[in-house]
Design a protein around this motif. Structure first.
Motif, mmCIF file in Angstrom:
data_model
loop_
_atom_site.group_PDB
_atom_site.id
_atom_site.type_symbol
_atom_site.label_atom_id
_atom_site.label_comp_id
_atom_site.label_asym_id
_atom_site.label_seq_id
_atom_site.Cartn_x
_atom_site.Cartn_y
_atom_site.Cartn_z
ATOM 1 N N LEU A 245 1.032 -1.263 0.000
ATOM 2 C CA LEU A 245 -0.122 -0.044 0.043
ATOM 3 C C LEU A 245 0.847 1.132 -0.079
ATOM 4 N N ILE A 246 1.879 1.441 0.733
ATOM 5 C CA ILE A 246 2.761 2.254 0.960
ATOM 6 C C ILE A 246 3.380 2.633 -0.514
ATOM 7 N N LYS A 247 3.791 1.440 -1.037
ATOM 8 C CA LYS A 247 4.689 1.508 -2.379
ATOM 9 C C LYS A 247 3.475 2.078 -3.337
ATOM 10 N N SER A 248 2.413 2.171 -3.310
ATOM 11 C CA SER A 248 1.243 2.282 -4.204
ATOM 12 C C SER A 248 1.124 3.747 -4.132
ATOM 13 N N ILE A 249 0.958 4.053 -2.827
ATOM 14 C CA ILE A 249 0.551 5.647 -2.494
ATOM 15 C C ILE A 249 1.886 6.470 -2.796
ATOM 16 N N LEU A 250 2.835 5.864 -2.513
ATOM 17 C CA LEU A 250 3.979 6.772 -2.726
ATOM 18 C C LEU A 250 4.404 7.050 -4.257
ATOM 19 N N SER A 251 3.866 6.268 -5.145
ATOM 20 C CA SER A 251 4.375 6.140 -6.500
ATOM 21 C C SER A 251 3.174 7.010 -7.277
ATOM 22 N N SER A 252 1.825 7.582 -6.662
ATOM 23 C CA SER A 252 0.979 8.136 -6.950
ATOM 24 C C SER A 252 1.153 9.718 -7.360
ATOM 25 N N PRO A 253 0.588 10.273 -8.385
ATOM 26 C CA PRO A 253 0.853 11.783 -8.679
ATOM 27 C C PRO A 253 0.503 12.669 -7.279
ATOM 28 N N GLN A 254 -0.626 12.228 -6.728
ATOM 29 C CA GLN A 254 -1.006 12.998 -5.470
ATOM 30 C C GLN A 254 0.401 12.890 -4.523
ATOM 31 N N ALA A 255 0.906 12.039 -4.351
ATOM 32 C CA ALA A 255 2.031 11.915 -3.485
ATOM 33 C C ALA A 255 3.153 12.706 -3.682
ATOM 34 N N GLN A 256 3.476 12.613 -4.959
ATOM 35 C CA GLN A 256 4.496 13.319 -5.627
ATOM 36 C C GLN A 256 4.497 15.064 -5.404
ATOM 37 N N LYS A 257 3.114 15.400 -5.584
ATOM 38 C CA LYS A 257 2.778 16.748 -5.444
ATOM 39 C C LYS A 257 2.976 17.125 -3.904
ATOM 40 N N PHE A 258 2.579 16.188 -2.983
ATOM 41 C CA PHE A 258 2.812 16.228 -1.682
ATOM 42 C C PHE A 258 4.024 16.406 -1.051
ATOM 43 N N PHE A 259 4.889 15.669 -1.788
ATOM 44 C CA PHE A 259 6.616 15.749 -1.389
ATOM 45 C C PHE A 259 7.206 17.023 -2.026
#
Length: 81
Positions: A57-71
């Motif tokens: 789940l973490i890998k899936s979340i971290l690879s999402s476009p939303q996570a990239q914007k968050f970072f």
């Protein structure tokens, strides 16, 4: 069962502000578990902690476009609107 937590942009921005402030207070180190407990409801905190225990789940979340914007936003590289 709904495992989704919905937050407004204002709530997310406030969490960013608090995290950056706490990180500065602690010399660049943020205790994520304590921060979660202090700033989320008990139910939301538990959901997040449970999600953090699932590597797929973490890998899936971290690879999402939303996570990239968050970072980008959290690191200060994104637009701070």
């Amino acid at each position: 069962m709904d495992n989704e937590t919905k937050m407004t942009n204002e709530q997310i921005n406030e969490l960013f502000r608090k995290a950056k402030e706490k990180e500065k207070e602690k010399g660049g180190v943020l205790n994520v578990s304590s921060f979660i407990d202090e700033n989320l409801s008990p139910d939301d905190a538990q959901k997040l902690k449970n999600a953090m225990k699932d590597p797929k789940l973490i890998k899936s979340i971290l690879s999402s476009p939303q996570a990239q914007k968050f970072f980008e936003k959290f690191s200060g590289k994104g637009n701070e609107k």
